[in-house]
Write an enzyme that holds these catalytic residues in place. Structure first.
Site, short mmCIF file in Angstrom:
data_model
loop_
_atom_site.label_atom_id
_atom_site.label_comp_id
_atom_site.label_asym_id
_atom_site.label_seq_id
_atom_site.Cartn_x
_atom_site.Cartn_y
_atom_site.Cartn_z
N ASP A 1 0.83 -1.21 0.00
CA ASP A 1 0.00 0.00 0.00
C ASP A 1 0.87 1.26 0.00
O ASP A 1 1.99 1.25 0.52
CB ASP A 1 -0.92 -0.01 1.24
CG ASP A 1 -2.04 1.01 1.11
OD1 ASP A 1 -2.39 1.39 -0.02
OD2 ASP A 1 -2.57 1.43 2.16
N ASN B 1 -11.11 -2.74 -4.97
CA ASN B 1 -10.39 -1.74 -5.77
C ASN B 1 -11.12 -1.37 -7.07
O ASN B 1 -10.80 -0.37 -7.71
CB ASN B 1 -8.95 -2.18 -6.07
CG ASN B 1 -8.03 -2.09 -4.87
OD1 ASN B 1 -7.11 -2.89 -4.73
ND2 ASN B 1 -8.25 -1.12 -3.99
C1 IPE Z 1 -5.32 -2.73 -0.03
O1 IPE Z 1 -5.03 -1.39 -0.19
C2 IPE Z 1 -5.33 -3.42 -1.36
C3 IPE Z 1 -4.05 -3.56 -2.01
C4 IPE Z 1 -2.89 -3.17 -1.58
C5 IPE Z 1 -4.09 -4.23 -3.27
P1 IPE Z 1 -6.18 -0.29 -0.33
O2 IPE Z 1 -5.47 1.01 -0.49
O3 IPE Z 1 -7.14 -0.66 -1.36
O4 IPE Z 1 -6.89 -0.39 1.09
P2 IPE Z 1 -7.77 0.68 1.88
O5 IPE Z 1 -8.76 1.22 0.92
O6 IPE Z 1 -6.82 1.73 2.36
O7 IPE Z 1 -8.35 -0.08 3.02
C1 IPE Z 2 -1.70 0.22 -3.32
O1 IPE Z 2 -1.46 1.58 -3.37
C2 IPE Z 2 -1.84 -0.38 -4.69
C3 IPE Z 2 -3.20 -0.83 -5.03
C4 IPE Z 2 -4.24 -0.84 -4.25
C5 IPE Z 2 -3.38 -1.32 -6.37
P1 IPE Z 2 -2.64 2.63 -3.34
O2 IPE Z 2 -3.05 2.93 -4.73
O3 IPE Z 2 -3.72 2.16 -2.45
O4 IPE Z 2 -1.90 3.89 -2.71
P2 IPE Z 2 -2.48 4.90 -1.65
O5 IPE Z 2 -2.96 4.09 -0.48
O6 IPE Z 2 -3.59 5.64 -2.34
O7 IPE Z 2 -1.32 5.77 -1.31
MG MG Z 3 -4.11 2.43 -0.47
#
Ligand code: IPE
Ligand code: IPE
Ligand code: MG
Length: 237
Positions: A6, A54
């Site tokens: 993340d 997502n």
């Molecule tokens: C979790 O991260 C999913 C992945 C890393 C693929 P998210 O960014 O989607 O999670 P939330 O929304 O902060 O809980």
């Molecule tokens: C995790 O990074 C990757 C995926 C969920 C695909 P994020 O896209 O959630 O990055 P932040 O949390 O917005 O920084």
């Molecule tokens: Mg995230």
């Protein structure tokens, strides 16, 4: 080991760049960490790449991520194969495009005989989805309710081939599981770091492993207690 990768979006935003560039940097971090894990003798690594939730992101980000996976697979599959990485995809493939499904199939087929490390990519994966699909398949197989126990259900989970993770890492600073491996983390050690995924490298991995090495894992038992004495009959005959 399992990792919630993340922080890609925040990494990019900090640099006034579009979120998508955070995801492309994230791919580089994946390659580095897979190799580093293999070098450290980790046999199974499971990465959370795209969650069931997502899809709720803006459409351009979702399609950008799908395209990025297709490009990354064609670009890096050969290197991963040469490094002895066996790739497995876990998640619901039914909603993926034909092109993406073909890329994942190719990655699995080409690396199927590799044995150095098993890299499971959780893609369109959710812990709840996994438990429901496992129950469904068990029922379709005719498993009787009284025959359904933990070991039986485990065999129907998407990660049935892999041991439960000992260490669960989440980068990006959030202290939550976000529907990742709900069943498999029953006794995992949890490690949360502020480090954003594109910046997670060997030093950060080693810090997580060093922290893990200091944990006292009891699995519900009492540490250093004498083994239970053999049961004595209450009354002598
Ligand atoms: C979790 O991260 C999913 C992945 C890393 C693929 P998210 O960014 O989607 O999670 P939330 O929304 O902060 O809980
Ligand atoms: C995790 O990074 C990757 C995926 C969920 C695909 P994020 O896209 O959630 O990055 P932040 O949390 O917005 O920084
Ligand atoms: Mg995230």
């Amino acid at each position: 080991m399992a990792i919630v990768m993340d922080g890609n979006g925040r990494w990019a935003r900090k640099r006034m760049m579009p979120r998508f560039l955070g995801h492309t940097q994230g791919v580089d971090a994946v390659l580095k960490i897979v190799r580093a894990c293999a070098e450290r003798g980790i046999d199974y690594l499971t990465l959370f790449a795209f969650s069931s939730e997502n899809w709720k992101r803006p459409q351009e980000e979702v399609s950008g991520l799908m395209e990025l996976v297709i490009v990354a697979v064609s670009k890096y599959l050969r290197t991963l194969t040469e490094d002895g990485v066996r790739i497995r995809i876990v998640g619901d493939r039914s909603r993926l495009s034909d092109k993406l499904r073909a890329a994942w199939d190719e990655a699995e087929n080409l690396t199927r005989d590799n044995r150095r490390i098993t890299l499971s990519v959780a893609f369109n994966y959710g812990g709840r989805w996994d438990i429901v699909q496992a129950c469904r398949r068990a029922m379709l197989d005719g498993v009787a309710p009284e025959a359904l126990d933990e070991a039986t259900l485990s065999r129907y989970l998407a990660l049935s081939y892999a041991p439960d993770p000992d260490l669960f890492i989440r980068t990006g600073g959030e202290i939550r599981v976000s529907n990742f491996l709900l069943w498999q983390t029953a006794y995992a050690e949890l490690y949360f770091t502020e480090c954003l995924w594109p910046e997670f490298g060997e030093a950060e991995l080693d810090a997580a492993l060093a922290d893990f090495a200091r944990r006292d894992r009891r699995f519900g038992m009492v540490k250093d207690a004498p083994a239970p004495a053999p049961a004595e009959p209450l009354e002598s005959a």
